[in-house]
Write an enzyme that holds these catalytic residues in place. Structure first.
Site, mmCIF file in Angstrom:
data_model
loop_
_atom_site.group_PDB
_atom_site.id
_atom_site.type_symbol
_atom_site.label_atom_id
_atom_site.label_comp_id
_atom_site.label_asym_id
_atom_site.label_seq_id
_atom_site.Cartn_x
_atom_site.Cartn_y
_atom_site.Cartn_z
ATOM 1 N N ALA A 251 0.788 -1.240 0.000
ATOM 2 C CA ALA A 251 0.000 0.000 0.000
ATOM 3 C C ALA A 251 0.816 1.285 0.000
ATOM 4 C CB ALA A 251 -0.938 0.017 1.203
ATOM 5 N N ALA A 252 2.047 1.251 0.521
ATOM 6 C CA ALA A 252 2.832 2.484 0.643
ATOM 7 C C ALA A 252 3.050 3.119 -0.730
ATOM 8 C CB ALA A 252 4.164 2.192 1.309
ATOM 9 N N PRO A 253 3.031 4.462 -0.790
ATOM 10 C CA PRO A 253 2.985 5.453 0.293
ATOM 11 C C PRO A 253 1.590 5.788 0.820
ATOM 12 C CG PRO A 253 3.271 6.567 -1.780
ATOM 13 C CD PRO A 253 3.291 5.093 -2.100
ATOM 14 N N ASP A 274 2.353 -3.108 4.110
ATOM 15 C CA ASP A 274 3.609 -2.974 3.383
ATOM 16 C C ASP A 274 4.666 -3.810 4.091
ATOM 17 O OD1 ASP A 274 4.476 -1.091 0.983
ATOM 18 O OD2 ASP A 274 6.219 -1.367 2.271
ATOM 19 N N CYS A 373 2.132 -0.193 -12.522
ATOM 20 C CA CYS A 373 2.530 1.006 -13.278
ATOM 21 C C CYS A 373 3.553 0.591 -14.339
ATOM 22 C CB CYS A 373 3.081 2.092 -12.358
ATOM 23 S SG CYS A 373 4.489 1.591 -11.342
#
Length: 421
Positions: A251-253, A274, A373
Site C-alpha cells: 500500500a505504501a505510500p 507494506d 505502473c
C-alpha cells in the site's frame, strides 16, 4: 557547488550505484542548497542526461579512446553534450565547465574532454541513417534494444515510438481533492486564494495544477493530496462501499488507501499493508494529514497474506503489486537501464505469488483489483490470463490500460476481478 557540479554528483549515484534519480537528486540538493533557478537547471541536467543516455553515448562513441572510459569523464561528457544538443545553453559554457572539472583530475583529461566536445561541435550530430527500425528507436529514445523489441512486439513500431516520445514531454502535476477534510468547492477556493491554477481532468476530484501546491495551506490541512491521474483510477475501479472491509496490499505510500477511505466516507475498515516498517510510518503520517480514520497499517509480506487472515474475510482486495515501473519512465528514467529480462521474470513470479495468496482472502462475490505502473504484457494481460487458468472461480469485470500519451500521465494497467464462489 554549482548546478553542473551537483548534477555530476547525482549522476554518479544514479549510474554507478543504481540510486533512484529522485532520491539522488534530492540528496545533493538538500546537502548543497541552490537558488530556485539553479536547482531547476540541475534537475533538468540530471533527468535529461539520464533520459537520453544511450543517444548521448552514440554521439560520443566515434571520439572516445578504445576501451572503457573513466566513469567521471564519461559523465562529464554526457552532461556537457546534453546541454549542447538539447538545451539553450551556449556551447562554450557547457564545454568550459566540463574541461575545468576534468582538469582537476588531471590536465591530460582536461585536454581529452575539450578535444571530444570541440570535435562534436565542429562535426555536428551523428546521423541515425542506416540503423534498423529497432536500432533507431533504441538510440533515438535511449531504450535498450531488448526492451524496444518487447514494445514493438506488443505495440508495433509506431505504437512503441508514440510511447517513447510521450516520455519526453513535461508531465503536469495532478492532485486529488480529499473530501475527508471538506468539500471540493472549499478546496478549490483555498487553492485559488493562494494563486494556484487548476484544470479539470477526466476524473472527478482530480485536477491538473500549476504552482507550489505542497507549500499551500490547502495541502498542509489535507484538503488536497498529490496523486498521479492514472493512479487515481485504481480506487475508483475497485469502488468499495461504505462499511466494507478492504485490504490494500503493497500500500505504501498510501495514496490509494487514502482515496479508498474518501470513497468509503471513513466508514468500514481498511488494512494498508507494506513489507517495509519505515513506509508504514510514512502512510500513518499521510493518513493523519488527510483525516483518514478507518485505515490501519500492518507490516506484511503480501506473498503470505493468506497466513495472516482467515479465508474469505474481505469484501475487496487491492493489489498494486511490485512491477518493473516501465509506465513511470518519464519520472524515473533510470528504470529502463536497470531492468533486465531476468529481473522481469522474477517480478512476474512475485506478482503471481501475491495474487494467489491474496485471492484466498476474498469473500465470494467480492472484488479484487490488480494494478501495475508498467506497460509490459507479461506483467499485465499475460499475468491475468495465467491467474484465470489457475483460478476457475475468478472472472474479469473490467480491464483498462492507460498509455502515457493518453492523459500525459503515468502508464498504468488495472484489472478488476470478481470471485464467483
Amino acid at each position: 557547488m554549482n548546478a553542473r557540479v551537483l548534477a555530476l554528483l547525482a549522476l554518479d549515484k544514479i549510474l554507478l550505484k543504481q540510486a533512484y534519480s529522485n532520491i539522488a537528486l534530492n540528496d545533493v540538493l538538500n546537502k548543497y542548497p541552490l537558488s530556485e533557478e539553479d536547482a531547476s537547471f540541475c534537475t533538468k541536467l540530471v533527468y535529461g542526461t539520464v533520459q537520453n543516455l544511450i543517444y548521448l553515448d552514440y554521439q560520443l562513441k566515434p571520439y572516445l579512446r578504445k576501451g572503457k572510459q573513466e566513469p567521471l569523464i564519461m559523465n562529464l561528457l554526457r552532461i556537457a553534450l546534453y546541454q549542447m544538443l538539447f538545451l539553450n545553453v551556449p556551447d562554450y559554457a557547457a564545454i568550459n565547465e566540463a574541461v575545468r572539472r576534468a582538469k582537476k583530475k588531471s590536465p591530460a583529461l582536461g585536454g581529452f574532454v575539450n578535444a571530444v566536445l570541440r570535435e562534436i561541435q565542429r562535426n555536428g550530430k551523428r546521423s541515425l541513417a542506416g540503423l534498423s527500425p529497432v536500432e533507431r528507436l533504441s538510440v533515438e529514445y535511449s531504450y535498450p534494444e531488448w526492451l524496444v523489441k518487447r514494445y514493438v512486439g506488443e505495440y508495433g513500431i509506431e505504437g512503441a515510438e508514440a510511447i517513447f516520445a510521450s516520455e519526453r514531454n513535461d508531465r503536469p502535476l495532478y492532485i486529488r481533492i480529499n473530501r475527508l477534510r471538506g468539500t471540493e468547492t472549499e478546496a478549490l477556493s483555498a487553492l485559488e486564494r493562494e494563486g494556484i491554477s487548476v484544470t479539470e481532468t477526466v476524473l472527478p476530484l482530480a485536477y491538473e495544477v500549476a504552482g507550489a501546491v505542497q507549500k499551500t495551506e490547502a495541502f498542509r490541512d489535507g484538503r488536497i493530496t498529490i496523486q498521479d491521474l492514472s493512479a487515481q483510477y485504481a480506487a475508483r475501479m475497485l469502488s468499495p462501499k461504505k462499511g466494507e472491509k478492504v485490504i490494500d496490499l503493497c500500500a505504501a505510500p498510501g495514496g490509494k488507501a487514502a482515496q479508498l477511505a474518501d470513497l468509503m466516507e471513513n466508514e468500514g475498515k481498511i488494512i494498508a499493508c507494506d513489507i517495509h516498517p519505515h513506509r508504514l510510518e510514512l502512510m500513518e503520517k499521510s493518513f493523519r494529514r488527510l483525516g483518514v480514520k478507518n485505515a490501519t497499517t500492518l507490516l506484511l509480506d503480501a506473498r503470505e497474506s493468506n497466513r495472516n487472515f482467515p479465508k474469505a474475510s474481505f469484501d475487496s482486495v487491492l493489489a498494486d503489486v511490485p512491477c518493473s515501473g516501465l509506465g513511470v519512465v518519464a519520472r524515473r528514467p533510470e528504470i529502463k537501464y536497470n531492468l533486465s529480462e531476468v529481473k522481469l521474470r522474477e517480478l512476474v513470479s512475485l506478482q503471481g505469488e501475491i495474487m494467489d495468496s491474496a485471492w484466498a482472502l476474498l469473500k465470494p462475490g467480492g472484488f479484487f483489483l490488480y494494478s501495475t505502473c508498467t506497460l509490459d504484457w507479461d506483467e499485465n494481460e499475460a499475468q491475468i490470463k495465467a491467474f484465470l487458468e489457475r483460478h476457475g472461480d475468478a472472472e474479469i469485470v473490467e480491464e483498462k490500460k492507460i498509455l502515457p500519451q493518453q492523459y500525459n500521465s503515468d502508464g498504468f494497467y488495472l484489472c478488476k476481478l470478481r470471485r464467483l464462489i
